[in-house]
Design an enzyme around this catalytic site. Structure first.
Site, short mmCIF file in Angstrom:
data_model
loop_
_atom_site.label_atom_id
_atom_site.label_comp_id
_atom_site.label_asym_id
_atom_site.label_seq_id
_atom_site.Cartn_x
_atom_site.Cartn_y
_atom_site.Cartn_z
N GLU A 1 1.77 3.78 2.95
CA GLU A 1 2.28 3.34 4.29
C GLU A 1 3.96 3.07 4.05
OE1 GLU A 1 -1.39 0.46 4.61
OE2 GLU A 1 0.24 -0.70 4.46
N ARG B 1 -3.47 4.64 -2.13
CA ARG B 1 -3.09 3.28 -1.31
C ARG B 1 -2.95 2.34 -2.62
NH1 ARG B 1 -6.00 0.18 2.83
NH2 ARG B 1 -6.73 -1.91 1.87
N GLU C 1 1.58 -5.08 10.87
CA GLU C 1 1.02 -3.59 10.99
C GLU C 1 1.83 -2.90 11.63
OE1 GLU C 1 -1.50 -2.29 9.26
OE2 GLU C 1 -2.31 -3.92 8.25
N HIS D 1 0.97 -1.18 -0.13
CA HIS D 1 0.05 -0.08 -0.08
C HIS D 1 0.85 1.22 0.14
CE1 HIS D 1 -3.08 -2.61 1.92
NE2 HIS D 1 -3.49 -2.33 0.41
N HIS E 1 3.36 -3.51 6.45
CA HIS E 1 2.01 -2.47 6.36
C HIS E 1 1.88 -1.76 7.54
CE1 HIS E 1 -0.05 -4.95 3.14
NE2 HIS E 1 0.53 -5.85 3.54
#
Lengths: 308, 99
Positions: free
Chosen positions: A71, A126, A270, A68, A196
């Site tokens: 990020e 994104r 994440e 993405h 991410h």
């Protein structure tokens, strides 16, 4: 590595690609750069193969960052990992063992077109940058485009939505290129790690359903030890667990596809933070974020080298 | 300015819907105002108790915040001026560019 190249600032696509070229030349014993294909807009999809060259068969770990575009901390970590590995190969027994016994395929920027667009046009972009023939919208969510429960719950069929799954599975050249590479090396690759942001979580399959994976105890213990190692540095807590119940249900994700494709350890990180800065994590936090994540990744890798 | 100052006055707002009704209101508002959803990944994931982070443009934010107040939905402003946060993120770069 590259004199003056700073690992605690964010770099543009061009800077990162020239960094990869430099490492390919300056560290030929441990680094080999390859391209797995081209993006929608024709940019090369570079991967660094990191590890002591060996005629003996070696298992491998795949790491991708920047699926993405917005990020940015992901690509920053991939660069950090490579630099840390090269800098500590001689001095850190664990890193030496990792690079002698394994290869790491590292893709610092998966979504090169989107990343470039997030530097030049829209910081919060994104998706990929593919054009849709019928709608004026661009892009497909590269983490909804994989051939696993494609376009089911948690993905959108509408081209303008952020989680658009694409016209068909692997429609995106970036996804197809990486899927082809992972299919070709499926016997060798034992772990898939995708980076991410933001939420501070360590996720493992399944994303597309509420169910327990067959090798749950091995994966769960790897995740448990990884988040504890991460927390030991600055006390930052990461939640961990199956993506469907820890974050939300989503279909067509790279992690689920990697797991379904036979890679026994598939994780999605994440990274920081939990929302104070969101996608705009300041450069001052790159170092602590990457330092703690480094420990988590080393922990998972050492888990791989043991029998579970 | 980075990005031609396009984020000047934009905000990032956090809402944690306390019940299904608030979640539905938030879904409707998110679609109506075409907000840039930072968390969760899509409107369909908005649900009771889940963090919802919305990037809203300068013009939209006044109207949206008024709707939330009217609907008695609590919110926090995470980032009050997105342009400043963008500039601050790569602080080194901006000062380097200026130099």
């Amino acid at each position: 590595s590259l004199p003056g190249y700073s690992y605690d600032i964010y770099h543009s696509l061009e800077e990162i690609q020239s960094w990869m070229h430099h490492l390919n030349k300056s560290h030929s014993g441990l680094v080999h750069m390859l391209s797995v294909g081209k993006s929608y807009e024709g940019r090369p999809l570079f991967v660094l193969k990191l590890g002591k060259r060996s005629r003996v068969y070696k298992k491998a770990v795949w790491m991708d960052c920047g699926i993405h575009a917005r990020e940015w901390i992901g690509p920053a970590f991939c660069q950090w990992f490579v630099n840390e590995a090269l800098q500590t190969y001689q001095t850190d027994p664990a890193m030496r063992r990792m690079l002698n016994q394994l290869y790491f395929y590292i893709m610092p920027i998966f979504n090169v077109d989107g990343y470039h667009f997030s530097w030049t046009h829209d910081r919060f972009w994104r998706k990929t940058r593919s054009k849709n023939s019928r709608f004026h919208c661009h892009g497909v969510d590269a983490n909804r485009n994989w051939k696993v429960k494609w376009c089911d719950e948690g993905a959108s069929i509408h081209p303008c939505d952020d989680t658009y799954c694409g016209p068909f599975p692997e429609s995106e050249p970036e996804v197809k290129a990486v899927a082809d590479f992972l299919r070709k090396h499926r016997k060798q690759i034992k772990a898939y790690l995708s980076f991410h942001a933001y939420a501070q979580m360590l996720l493992y399959p399944y994303s597309y359903k509420y169910a327990t994976i067959p090798n749950f105890s091995c994966v769960e213990s790897a995740a448990f030890n990884a988040v504890n190692a991460l927390q030991s540095v600055y006390g930052i807590r990461y939640r961990y667990g199956p993506a469907s119940s820890t974050l939300y249900v989503s279909s067509g994700s790279s992690m689920d596809w990697a797991y379904k494709n036979g890679i026994p350890y598939a994780f999605a990180f994440e990274l920081r933070d939990t929302g104070h800065f969101g996608f705009l994590l300041p450069e001052t936090l790159i170092k602590p974020t990457c330092t703690e994540t480094m420990l988590a990744v080393k922990n998972i890798t050492m888990h791989l080298l043991k029998k579970c | 300015y980075l990005y031609d100052n396009r984020y000047a006055g934009d905000k990032v707002i956090r809402v944690v819907p306390e019940n299904e009704e608030a979640a539905k209101t938030l879904k409707d508002l998110s679609q109506q105002f075409k907000v840039d959803l930072w968390q969760p990944g899509s409107v369909s994931y908005i649900s009771k108790g889940a963090f919802v982070d919305l990037h809203v443009s300068r013009n939209t934010s006044q109207i949206l915040l008024a709707y939330l107040q009217q609907a008695n939905i609590q919110y926090t402003v995470l980032i009050s001026d997105l342009q400043k946060a963008v500039e601050k993120q790569s602080g080194l770069r901006v000062s380097r560019n200026r130099r």
